[in-house]
Design an enzyme around this catalytic site. Sequence first.
Site, PDB file in Angstrom:
ATOM      1  N   ALA A  61      37.770  85.382  51.012  1.00  0.00           N
ATOM      2  CA  ALA A  61      36.620  85.202  50.119  1.00  0.00           C
ATOM      3  C   ALA A  61      35.396  85.890  50.726  1.00  0.00           C
ATOM      4  O   ALA A  61      35.322  86.073  51.937  1.00  0.00           O
ATOM      5  CB  ALA A  61      36.357  83.710  49.951  1.00  0.00           C
ATOM      6  N   GLY A 100      41.216  83.547  51.970  1.00  0.00           N
ATOM      7  CA  GLY A 100      41.551  83.694  50.553  1.00  0.00           C
ATOM      8  C   GLY A 100      42.497  84.858  50.311  1.00  0.00           C
ATOM      9  O   GLY A 100      43.256  84.845  49.332  1.00  0.00           O
ATOM     10  N   GLU A 103      45.735  83.424  50.875  1.00  0.00           N
ATOM     11  CA  GLU A 103      46.001  82.451  49.797  1.00  0.00           C
ATOM     12  C   GLU A 103      46.415  83.164  48.517  1.00  0.00           C
ATOM     13  O   GLU A 103      47.290  82.708  47.778  1.00  0.00           O
ATOM     14  CB  GLU A 103      44.759  81.581  49.567  1.00  0.00           C
ATOM     15  N   GLU A 123      39.566  79.839  57.976  1.00  0.00           N
ATOM     16  CA  GLU A 123      38.446  79.099  57.375  1.00  0.00           C
ATOM     17  C   GLU A 123      37.858  78.053  58.308  1.00  0.00           C
ATOM     18  O   GLU A 123      36.654  77.795  58.284  1.00  0.00           O
ATOM     19  CB  GLU A 123      38.900  78.427  56.068  1.00  0.00           C
TER      20      GLU A 123
HETATM   21  C1  LIG Z   1      38.460  91.076  58.507  1.00  0.00           C
HETATM   22  C2  LIG Z   1      38.122  91.210  59.966  1.00  0.00           C
HETATM   23  C3  LIG Z   1      39.331  90.850  60.831  1.00  0.00           C
HETATM   24  C4  LIG Z   1      37.726  92.680  60.250  1.00  0.00           C
HETATM   25  O1  LIG Z   1      37.310  92.804  61.586  1.00  0.00           O
HETATM   26  P1  LIG Z   1      36.582  94.141  62.096  1.00  0.00           P
HETATM   27  O2  LIG Z   1      36.324  93.930  63.542  1.00  0.00           O
HETATM   28  O3  LIG Z   1      37.361  95.308  61.670  1.00  0.00           O
HETATM   29  O4  LIG Z   1      35.223  94.234  61.297  1.00  0.00           O
HETATM   30  P2  LIG Z   1      33.984  93.255  61.287  1.00  0.00           P
HETATM   31  O5  LIG Z   1      34.358  91.887  61.659  1.00  0.00           O
HETATM   32  O6  LIG Z   1      32.876  93.893  62.019  1.00  0.00           O
HETATM   33  O7  LIG Z   1      33.656  93.219  59.731  1.00  0.00           O
HETATM   34  C5  LIG Z   1      33.256  94.392  59.045  1.00  0.00           C
HETATM   35  C6  LIG Z   1      32.234  94.024  58.018  1.00  0.00           C
HETATM   36  O8  LIG Z   1      32.818  93.198  57.029  1.00  0.00           O
HETATM   37  C7  LIG Z   1      32.094  91.983  56.882  1.00  0.00           C
HETATM   38  N1  LIG Z   1      33.076  90.939  56.534  1.00  0.00           N
HETATM   39  C8  LIG Z   1      34.216  90.686  57.143  1.00  0.00           C
HETATM   40  N2  LIG Z   1      34.877  89.701  56.526  1.00  0.00           N
HETATM   41  C9  LIG Z   1      34.095  89.333  55.491  1.00  0.00           C
HETATM   42  C10 LIG Z   1      34.223  88.358  54.474  1.00  0.00           C
HETATM   43  N3  LIG Z   1      35.315  87.567  54.380  1.00  0.00           N
HETATM   44  N4  LIG Z   1      33.236  88.236  53.588  1.00  0.00           N
HETATM   45  C11 LIG Z   1      32.149  89.035  53.644  1.00  0.00           C
HETATM   46  N5  LIG Z   1      31.976  89.984  54.584  1.00  0.00           N
HETATM   47  C12 LIG Z   1      32.928  90.121  55.492  1.00  0.00           C
HETATM   48  C13 LIG Z   1      31.459  91.778  58.244  1.00  0.00           C
HETATM   49  O9  LIG Z   1      30.354  90.930  58.123  1.00  0.00           O
HETATM   50  C14 LIG Z   1      31.093  93.201  58.586  1.00  0.00           C
HETATM   51  O10 LIG Z   1      29.922  93.502  57.854  1.00  0.00           O
HETATM   52  P3  LIG Z   1      28.840  94.497  58.439  1.00  0.00           P
HETATM   53  O11 LIG Z   1      27.762  94.491  57.422  1.00  0.00           O
HETATM   54  O12 LIG Z   1      28.425  93.879  59.751  1.00  0.00           O
HETATM   55  O13 LIG Z   1      29.538  95.802  58.635  1.00  0.00           O
HETATM   56  C15 LIG Z   1      36.946  90.300  60.345  1.00  0.00           C
HETATM   57  O14 LIG Z   1      35.796  90.768  59.730  1.00  0.00           O
HETATM   58  C16 LIG Z   1      37.121  88.878  59.980  1.00  0.00           C
HETATM   59  O15 LIG Z   1      37.731  88.143  60.705  1.00  0.00           O
HETATM   60  N6  LIG Z   1      36.543  88.479  58.836  1.00  0.00           N
HETATM   61  C17 LIG Z   1      36.483  87.106  58.408  1.00  0.00           C
HETATM   62  C18 LIG Z   1      37.780  86.648  57.883  1.00  0.00           C
HETATM   63  C19 LIG Z   1      37.641  85.254  57.350  1.00  0.00           C
HETATM   64  O16 LIG Z   1      37.140  84.379  57.992  1.00  0.00           O
HETATM   65  N7  LIG Z   1      38.120  85.041  56.141  1.00  0.00           N
HETATM   66  C20 LIG Z   1      38.026  83.796  55.460  1.00  0.00           C
HETATM   67  C21 LIG Z   1      36.907  83.835  54.503  1.00  0.00           C
HETATM   68  S1  LIG Z   1      36.601  82.280  53.749  1.00  0.00           S
HETATM   69  C22 LIG Z   1      37.803  82.143  52.576  1.00  0.00           C
HETATM   70  O17 LIG Z   1      38.572  83.025  52.402  1.00  0.00           O
HETATM   71  C23 LIG Z   1      37.761  80.880  51.768  1.00  0.00           C
HETATM   72  C24 LIG Z   1      39.006  80.663  50.955  1.00  0.00           C
HETATM   73  O18 LIG Z   1      39.836  79.693  51.530  1.00  0.00           O
HETATM   74  C25 LIG Z   1      38.723  80.249  49.536  1.00  0.00           C
HETATM   75  C26 LIG Z   1      37.770  79.151  49.386  1.00  0.00           C
HETATM   76  C27 LIG Z   1      37.613  78.817  47.942  1.00  0.00           C
HETATM   77  C28 LIG Z   1      36.200  78.580  47.687  1.00  0.00           C
HETATM   78  C29 LIG Z   1      36.078  77.500  46.737  1.00  0.00           C
HETATM   79  C30 LIG Z   1      34.679  77.042  46.748  1.00  0.00           C
HETATM   80  C31 LIG Z   1      34.656  75.600  46.470  1.00  0.00           C
HETATM   81  C32 LIG Z   1      33.316  75.095  46.664  1.00  0.00           C
HETATM   82  C33 LIG Z   1      33.367  73.625  46.538  1.00  0.00           C
HETATM   83  C34 LIG Z   1      32.096  73.003  46.937  1.00  0.00           C
HETATM   84  C35 LIG Z   1      31.028  73.176  45.954  1.00  0.00           C
HETATM   85  C36 LIG Z   1      30.039  72.182  46.276  1.00  0.00           C
HETATM   86  C37 LIG Z   1      28.739  72.544  45.637  1.00  0.00           C
HETATM   87  O19 LIG Z   1      28.747  73.281  44.651  1.00  0.00           O
HETATM   88  O20 LIG Z   1      27.730  72.116  46.158  1.00  0.00           O
END
Ligand SMILES: CC(C)(COP(=O)(O)OP(=O)(O)OC[C@H]1O[C@@H](n2cnc3c(N)ncnc32)[C@H](O)[C@@H]1OP(=O)(O)O)[C@@H](O)C(=O)NCCC(=O)NCCSC(=O)C[C@@H](O)CCCCCCCCCCCCC(=O)O
Length: 719
Positions: A61, A100, A103, A123
């Site tokens: 996500a 996500g 997922e 997460e």
């Molecule tokens: C992917 C990586 C392994 C890549 O690593 P690498 O070293 O190659 O690069 P960087 O880490 O430097 O990243 C490059 C660049 O990309 C940006 N970035 C990376 N990942 C993301 C991301 N997921 N989202 C946005 N941006 C991202 C990073 O910031 C860099 O940007 P820059 O500007 O600096 O170049 C590595 O990046 C990594 O590990 N990423 C994170 C992976 C991760 O943690 N993924 C999980 C994300 S969370 C998720 O997926 C949630 C899901 O489970 C779904 C959830 C459902 C949501 C439902 C919401 C319900 C809400 C209910 C409550 C509501 C209550 C209310 O309303 O109040």
Amino acid sequence: MARYTRLTEPIALITLNNPPVNALSSAVRSGIVDSVSQALKDDQVKAVVFCGENRMFSGGADIKEFSGSMSGPPLVRMIHSIEASEKLMVAAIEGVALGGGLELALGCHYRVANTKARLGLPEVTLGFLPGAGGTQRLPRLTGITAALELITTGRQISAQEALQLGIVDQVTEGNAVQAAMELALSVIGQPLNPRRLSLRPPVWSADVDSVCEVALARVKQHSRGAMAPVACVQAVRAAAMLPYSKGMEKERQLMDTLFRSSQARALQYAFFAQRNAGKWSLPNGARWNNTKARDVQRVGVIGLGTMGRGIAVSLVKAGLSVVALESDAKQLESGKKAVTAMLQRDAQRRGVGSPLHLLTFALSFHQLKDVDLVIEAVFEDMNLKKRVFSDLCKVLRAGTLICTNTSGLNVDELAKVTDRQHLVVGMHFFAPAHVMKLLEVVYGSRSSPEAVAVAMALGKRIQKVCVAVGNCPGFVGNRMLKLYMDQSLYLLEEGATPEQVDQALEEFGFAMGIFKVADLSGLDVGWRVRKASGLIGPDIDPVNPSRWRLGQRYCPLPDMLCQQGRFGQKTGRGWYLYNSPGSKEAKPDPEILNFLEDYRLKYGITPQRISSQEVIERCAFSLANEGFRILEDGIAAGPEDIDVIYLFGYGWPRHRGGPMFYASQVGLSVVLEKMEHYHRIHPDVPSLEPSRLLRRLVAEGSPPIQQWRNHIKNLHSQL
Ligand SMILES: CC(C)(COP(=O)(O)OP(=O)(O)OC[C@H]1O[C@@H](n2cnc3c(N)ncnc32)[C@H](O)[C@@H]1OP(=O)(O)O)[C@@H](O)C(=O)NCCC(=O)NCCSC(=O)C[C@@H](O)CCCCCCCCCCCCC(=O)O
């Protein structure tokens, strides 16, 4: 944001396209929903393959969206309709499938991964749980034990491990999309229900309760107060006990609580702060993206004490050639043995060949003549370091960088003895240097942007989290640490015990209380520094040492411990008692309690009852207050850099973001009020006086931390 391609076979390809990591932003989700519906409408299409642009499936996500109001198709519903679809859905995983992203893949009916792909549900590291069905689908594939481990740690696994765990159906060395298409063609027409994970029954087994209890005990022990790992266990447990729909309700309930929690905000802040630190900038406008770093292949390391050994190991592990130098044969031999053993152990553990061929040991400076960069890690003594620096200039090539691993000495003063002030920077590693992730790269007033770029790039290459900081005593980390240590000592004087202070800090989430850390590092280290800085001299009465030095309140307690030979773990006695010298288990020492009582009596101090709240406020707010001064002085570029330093170098609990983030979360006006209060009570401690920047931020309405940089920019403006 998601490209739909109709292939010649009865297959449609949906390519997630949101560089750099194809995060599932609102636009990507909309694109997927539209593309799936297009595929479903096309009678010729019998199967859909999902992949990511640039051979990167998806990083999950879009974390940036979490801080705003979320819009677009919800991920949970989108994945559910993919799984429920009557057409075959296959995920072709290259690069990463995280959060996500995984997922989404679990919602597909089959998964194919390239051998180099990495998969995981990280997460928990962002303060919540896999909230798009991950906690319910993964256990139904892998069983409860593996799912618990993966979801509570956020560990990323290789494609091979994913295959063994049953998370992917096939691993290919070639193109995953091609392999996914071939798989699709081979299974089109087969029943899909057995492939729909949500239709599988709960993964109950007789030992579920005990497995979950064990997992819960493990996460509680490691999480230091973080809520998400505990919630992850509860969610996975639901997958073992409840039908899918009920399990999803539980997942949603837990997610609701975690999603907007202060811990989740702190952890997401830390995620971006860490990445932001690599985007360094100097006061003269030089930045990470306008300065080129030249390549470094051969590095000299001078001094094979604890720090030098760890630095040499880190460099060799990253594939760099290292010439490691000592001043005498005996020291060299013991350094050589230690470094060799560390590298061999590491190679064995990782199942790779030993990299010892990259390492040369030397006794003469002349053997450094061909290196591209030198890291000096000799004893923390200005004169000694100056001698090393000027000797180096006699043998090094003109363009070779000279870096010092000082933990706080003046980098400019050192640079002055060289013939290349522009090529001198600090590289402040943290002990043990091959383990600790933090590297402060210290630029002096003459350091060139290229030199900073080289040091930052080298740090990144050896997998450190690098932060560029300005030159001042202690730089960022140790400058702040001094005030944190001072407050802890004053608390002892005023009535607290070491274990009481440490307990409060550990309950707050620190990996170790400050007195345990001091025992681990060795109390003699600071003693030597205080002697060198003139705080301890021959004029100080050793029996009744003054509590006032260089115009300020001073706590002589650590010096008095050192006089008794209590250096910490290494001598078996320090702030705590240890079973034997070198042992690690700290036990409260009644002798210390008596010693503190005598001390208070001697100086006429009436002991006070100190609450845990006061310990945290005085320690944490003092750190933040000094952090504000560091920002005012332009020593750190922003609060995020300070927080990254504390997260990676000083054991600050990640779910509290860092001292600056913590201050912002508690409320700057509260921090100001508390600092004013403590300064009123302790007017002899000038560092308790609220900093100018803190006052100014409060006066300007306590803007969010992301905006502080703008206020700092304006701090010195006359406009
Ligand atoms: C992917 C990586 C392994 C890549 O690593 P690498 O070293 O190659 O690069 P960087 O880490 O430097 O990243 C490059 C660049 O990309 C940006 N970035 C990376 N990942 C993301 C991301 N997921 N989202 C946005 N941006 C991202 C990073 O910031 C860099 O940007 P820059 O500007 O600096 O170049 C590595 O990046 C990594 O590990 N990423 C994170 C992976 C991760 O943690 N993924 C999980 C994300 S969370 C998720 O997926 C949630 C899901 O489970 C779904 C959830 C459902 C949501 C439902 C919401 C319900 C809400 C209910 C409550 C509501 C209550 C209310 O309303 O109040």
